[in-house]
Design an enzyme around this catalytic site. Sequence first.
Site, PDB file in Angstrom:
ATOM      1  N   GLU A  38       0.820  -1.220   0.000  1.00  0.00           N
ATOM      2  CA  GLU A  38       0.000   0.000   0.000  1.00  0.00           C
ATOM      3  C   GLU A  38       0.850   1.264   0.000  1.00  0.00           C
ATOM      4  O   GLU A  38       0.417   2.305  -0.487  1.00  0.00           O
ATOM      5  CB  GLU A  38      -0.971  -0.005   1.186  1.00  0.00           C
ATOM      6  N   PHE A  86     -11.187  -6.881  14.756  1.00  0.00           N
ATOM      7  CA  PHE A  86     -10.132  -7.382  13.877  1.00  0.00           C
ATOM      8  C   PHE A  86      -9.823  -6.344  12.788  1.00  0.00           C
ATOM      9  O   PHE A  86     -10.727  -5.831  12.142  1.00  0.00           O
ATOM     10  CB  PHE A  86     -10.566  -8.705  13.244  1.00  0.00           C
ATOM     11  N   GLN A  87      -8.575  -6.047  12.616  1.00  0.00           N
ATOM     12  CA  GLN A  87      -8.090  -5.067  11.628  1.00  0.00           C
ATOM     13  C   GLN A  87      -8.698  -3.685  11.809  1.00  0.00           C
ATOM     14  O   GLN A  87      -8.940  -2.969  10.846  1.00  0.00           O
ATOM     15  CB  GLN A  87      -8.296  -5.575  10.196  1.00  0.00           C
ATOM     16  N   LYS A  97     -17.294  -0.832   6.675  1.00  0.00           N
ATOM     17  CA  LYS A  97     -17.772  -1.931   5.845  1.00  0.00           C
ATOM     18  C   LYS A  97     -19.297  -1.962   5.732  1.00  0.00           C
ATOM     19  O   LYS A  97     -19.849  -2.225   4.660  1.00  0.00           O
ATOM     20  CB  LYS A  97     -17.251  -3.251   6.440  1.00  0.00           C
ATOM     21  N   MET A 154      24.252   8.899   0.952  1.00  0.00           N
ATOM     22  CA  MET A 154      24.161  10.213   1.584  1.00  0.00           C
ATOM     23  C   MET A 154      24.548  10.145   3.054  1.00  0.00           C
ATOM     24  O   MET A 154      25.198  11.052   3.585  1.00  0.00           O
ATOM     25  CB  MET A 154      22.741  10.776   1.438  1.00  0.00           C
TER      26      MET A 154
END
Lengths: 197, 598
Positions: free
Chosen positions: B79, B141-142, B191, B502
């Site tokens: 993502e 959950f999640q 949802k 760097m």
Amino acid sequence: MSEQAITLTPQQLIRKRAAGEPVEAGAAPDIQQHIINVLLENSMGALIRVVNMFSARGFNLDSVTVGVTEDPTVSRLCIVTRGNVRVISQILRQLNRLVDTIEVDDVTGTDFVERELCIIKVRCRGEKRAEVLQVNEIFRGRVVDVTPDILALEIVGPTQKVDAFVNLMKPHGIDEVARSGRVAMQRAPQPADGGSD
Amino acid sequence: MSSASTAAALAEPQARLRGKAAVQQHIGKRMSGAEIFLRALEAEDARVVFGHPGGAVIHVYDEMARVQPNFKHVLVRHEQGGTHAAEGYAKATGEVGTVLVTSGPGATNTVTGIADAFMDSVPIVVFTGQVPLPLIGNDAFQETDTLGVTRSITKHNYLVRAPEDIPRIVHEAYHLARTGRPGPVVVDLPKDVLMSEGVFAYDDAIRMRGYSVPHECDEVRLRRAVRMIESAQRPLLYVGGGAINANACEALTEFARHLNVPVTTSLHGLGAFPENDPLSLGMLGMHGTWWANQAVQHADLIIAVGARFDDRVTGMVDRWAPHAAIIHIEIDKSCISKNIYADLAFNADAKPVLEALRPLVRARKVKRWHNKIQGWREECPLSYADDGELRPQFVLERLRAKTGGDAVVVTDVGQNQMWAAQYMNYTQPRSHITSGGLGTMGFSLPAALGAGLGLRAYGIDKTVISINGDGGFMMNAQELAVAAAHGVPLKVVIMNNNFLGMVRQWQELFHENRFSHTDLTDTNPDFVQLARASRCAAFRAERTDQVDGVIEKAWAVDDRPAVMEFRVVKEEMVFPMVPVGKSSDEMITSKHAPETFV
Ligand SMILES: Cc1ncc(C[n+]2csc(CCOP(=O)(O)OP(=O)(O)O)c2C)c(N)n1
């Protein structure tokens, strides 16, 4: 320090003055308290965004009060904060930048009414009690609860007045203090012609 | 001039009209929240959606398969890559980038990209799935408090509570992302809202009483600006990414040429003014040119356009541009007088201000000033050793010769980024894309993917070059296979110095050569094999005489990415440099090296 004062260019001096930073060596920075009113969408998360902005950007937050206005979709915040000119103007701009803020108004320096409410529990009995009630009278406080040992008093007024009252109660033994934080509102402008219409 | 054409062409609201037309047929129909959401995306003319499915958004993906909306969905493999791809899409096209992810880990994986877009003012909208409304707060959950997590890194964020609210919120989200100072907006989609039914409605009007785009450009300000400009002896334009966001580059170029005022740009301003114009001084700041920084330190007037006086630009603020009065043209009021006090400010879009100002001011005769700058230019040109070793600057010069500046260059973070800024010569807006504010390693590859797909979606044929260090490349290397799957012919450059270059440079300059955990020799993969395993073409050059051959081979590939690994010397450093905490006077160059840095 003094060496730096000599080498500052005119432009650097302009910048320092504009930011409210001291120009002469040894001078104190010009930090002031400001009262800022904010009209805010009365929606979920809007208040959190304001408070979060203060913490995320490291601004000082002395007090915040919030309540709904005559329009139920709008709430009103009164924020007390402090900083030099540069910091205060940043605070105002960051507040304006939030999508939920409808109006931002720094009332400091204008003609405004300011109030704070304080409930204070003082331990006192006998003679002491009469003394406390007398001070309460002078401050136009109200007695909101009484037990043999404790008086609970309610004081309303500008923050300075509340501070003074709390200080006077200290020698008697303060049990608890609850202060609301400030609310402020600009006075309506006086009609210029002297008020007759 | 072709230079401003891409940006200008896409700035037209044509695209939005197309979106509106597409959804007319669905207005008033009953459908699931998930389908309403897809129609709302169509209405915004989101042409590419970078997404990754999961439980909370499974209904959206289900409806996607069923109703076949008119946008292209690109399945990214992480993502974070999705958010950077959306940024690349937005930066290359000037349109809003779109991301769709699931709740919990899907949402948290987007955080780096959202923060990046916030710092760099990139218009993206990130849609995150959320657990059903009744479960919010239950540690379901999640479940992640996505609004809380993203609050300080978004321009605004929303939780949707009913399917009917979706079109309005989506419309506001795109409007907020695109207008004013652009930035990321997050929309959290529970949802149950996606599963329940509602009627699709679409209203073009935006009703947000707390949000407006400022336009402070009155007579008084204009007259003061004219006086300041006409009395300046040593004027300078300092241009940032805001000029590109505002599609003001053409106006800016005309303004600068009309006034005969030299122009320096920040990292994000690269391409806003053609670097092949004699008035261009290139980039200023920490790794800017010696002459640009000298010009800043000697200027008596700086006109800042869409720039925010970042600390990488100013070094020590107190000593930056000590003689210059400042005119600041800037859409975000909070950027005005934040780091450097502005003597005169236009809180407005850059384009109308420059256009209003130009006819009012007379051209400046500042020959002595130009001569002085020319002196600094000759005193300390950009240079690197010509000893036959393979150096990154040489590779970039060969790439520049190949493209003639007609390419979109997407860089990563680190030395490669600074060399790409110094050596590629940008002549067109939106031809340079980088992560400047957040400095996110792993940005380049996914952002290049997004840029490539975005340009394709708008029918613009341009080569996209992704420039990487070996360290940063590994941070989102998974997106290589996505570019291959979609046949995006990216030219992917890996400047392999087997070091976190760097950081190594700072360790050498400021930490007595203690190369603590920056040597990648033992952990780097074989990049050519990695690229081939990801279905890309891949080539390697180890000597200068192989560089052109590798570039030719890569340019011959047109159906998938071509990865070029250049084995460059590890000791090379980016110069000139203003060390942290120093002022722009104190640059380290081959000629002007202070005795101690620390
Ligand atoms: C995600 C992230 N982690 C760490 C850093 C700190 N950092 C900045 S530059 C750099 C080294 C980059 O090395 P490499 O990708 O090989 O590029 P080079 O500098 O060699 O061109 C690091 C670790 C960062 N900018 N981003």
